[in-house]
Design a protein around this motif. Sequence first.
Motif, PDB file in Angstrom:
ATOM      1  N   VAL A   1       1.438   8.516   5.131  1.00 61.20           N
ATOM      2  CA  VAL A   1       0.637   8.138   6.293  1.00 61.20           C
ATOM      3  C   VAL A   1      -0.006   9.395   6.861  1.00 61.20           C
ATOM      4  O   VAL A   1       0.689  10.390   7.097  1.00 61.20           O
TER       5      VAL A   1
ATOM      6  N   VAL B   1       0.175   5.019  15.293  1.00 68.56           N
ATOM      7  CA  VAL B   1      -0.233   3.636  15.022  1.00 68.56           C
ATOM      8  C   VAL B   1       0.705   2.991  14.006  1.00 68.56           C
ATOM      9  O   VAL B   1       0.982   1.791  14.067  1.00 68.56           O
ATOM     10  N   ALA B   2       1.225   3.790  13.073  1.00 70.57           N
ATOM     11  CA  ALA B   2       2.136   3.275  12.055  1.00 70.57           C
ATOM     12  C   ALA B   2       3.583   3.247  12.532  1.00 70.57           C
ATOM     13  O   ALA B   2       4.500   3.014  11.733  1.00 70.57           O
TER      14      ALA B   2
ATOM     15  N   SER C   1      -2.806  11.686  11.698  1.00 73.34           N
ATOM     16  CA  SER C   1      -3.590  11.068  12.766  1.00 73.34           C
ATOM     17  C   SER C   1      -3.220   9.602  12.990  1.00 73.34           C
ATOM     18  O   SER C   1      -3.533   9.031  14.044  1.00 73.34           O
ATOM     19  N   SER C   2      -2.555   8.990  12.018  1.00 68.87           N
ATOM     20  CA  SER C   2      -2.187   7.575  12.125  1.00 68.87           C
ATOM     21  C   SER C   2      -0.690   7.378  12.355  1.00 68.87           C
ATOM     22  O   SER C   2      -0.205   6.244  12.319  1.00 68.87           O
TER      23      SER C   2
ATOM     24  N   SER D   1      -8.222   8.631   0.146  1.00 72.34           N
ATOM     25  CA  SER D   1      -7.737   7.428   0.837  1.00 72.34           C
ATOM     26  C   SER D   1      -7.495   6.307  -0.156  1.00 72.34           C
ATOM     27  O   SER D   1      -8.073   6.279  -1.249  1.00 72.34           O
TER      28      SER D   1
ATOM     29  N   PHE E   1      -4.322   1.178   9.909  1.00 73.64           N
ATOM     30  CA  PHE E   1      -4.375   2.540   9.374  1.00 73.64           C
ATOM     31  C   PHE E   1      -4.434   2.415   7.849  1.00 73.64           C
ATOM     32  O   PHE E   1      -4.353   1.306   7.291  1.00 73.64           O
ATOM     33  N   THR E   2      -4.598   3.508   7.162  1.00 72.46           N
ATOM     34  CA  THR E   2      -4.580   3.502   5.708  1.00 72.46           C
ATOM     35  C   THR E   2      -3.654   4.600   5.204  1.00 72.46           C
ATOM     36  O   THR E   2      -3.285   5.508   5.965  1.00 72.46           O
TER      37      THR E   2
END
Length: 422
Positions: free
Chosen positions: A217, A224-225, A220-221, A191, A178-179
């Motif tokens: 974060v 994942v994070a 949407s992530s 970003s 993720f970013t």
Amino acid sequence: MGTLLFTLLLTALVSESSCVQWSSSALKEDAAVYTCDNSNLTLFWDVSKTTGETIVDVQWFYQGRSQELIAILSHGHLNVMPSFSGRVELTANAGIVLYHVTTGQKGNYSVEVNALDKNGDYVILRRKASVIIGDGLMTTDGQLHASQMAVAVFSNSTQQWHVVLACGTFIYHDTPPFTLEWTTPSGQSVSSSQYKEGQFLLLLDNPVSGGSYTCHVPDSSASVACLHGNSTDVSSTVVVDDVKSRLTLLEAENRQLKEELVKKENQTNARIDSVSTLLSQHLHDEKTRQVSFHATHMKDNTPSFHDVLILTTIFNNQGNGYNPATGKFTAPYNGTYCFFSSLWGQGSGHGIAVSLMVDGKQELVVETTFGSAGDDDAASLQAVVSVRAGQSVWLQAYSDSNQFYSHSRANSFSGFLVSFDL
């Protein structure tokens, strides 16, 4: 003794195998795999094989406080150990998915594939992965910390210096899945520019806009994070002073100019030293190293077309460049050389046709025909040419009608170094 022999034989068979192997998409050896607490862990180990090759069995292991077997795939049937019952699923032909892993199950996971190649020889493939399981954001303390880097960074893509903001520090060795996003003082969401050494970096555009920059974060992530709930609860803000930022950029540009000046000065000094060294060596060579030769007495008075004229009697050979066995002079140094030859032919109906060859190329030709009126004649050649060290110079017959006078002093080949080349 039997066990040792079997081990050596098995090692030899494995080293010779070139068909049964890991696919290009399989996890690499000692790959780092990240997942979240109470989520699924996918270990994608895929084996590439061709027709006639068979996977006999696959075994998976977990190395935590101690090593334990996870499951065995044998004859197409997956046998899962009781401690992992109901949590293992096969993926690819040697990979597995473990459901609902917890932070206590981090550690090393490995696989062993036993196979037969098309010759019926045994092949063993092994790989290991390091699994990191996070409970919350995978940073050193579970939080985000935004800051402005003390020095500016030069971007190759923009060819400019930039003030850089950093946010982290994450424990991912590679770029996370993720970013981070940043909210600028104007409210715009951008970003991160890159990920480096555990931190997401944002290169600010020039001129720098002062104010508050917040990293977080994206929603949407969040999963994942390893964030449960709203990811905006985890954020960090840094205040950028535009005046201080301009000074940071000026310092970087001045530092770059100084480094370039020092580099150019060092290059100039290096060139001066190199030229001085070459000049000193050149002057030394001019004074102490003389090159010259003079040879007579033709070995073969009737050479064939393209034969080398070999003069065997040496009166002078400073520098040992001339070889009386081959008839060729090999230059010991780069430089300008002068070559000359005096030739005397005898015999009615014959003549003299000779080329001066420099490194296999014809430099010049001298030719005379005696005719029926006389039975002897003379010819000479002279050339000043540039020759590189290691190149050869020689006389070569240019026809089949050559007939030279047999007197030992009638024919000669000479040369000397005029000047060195730097």
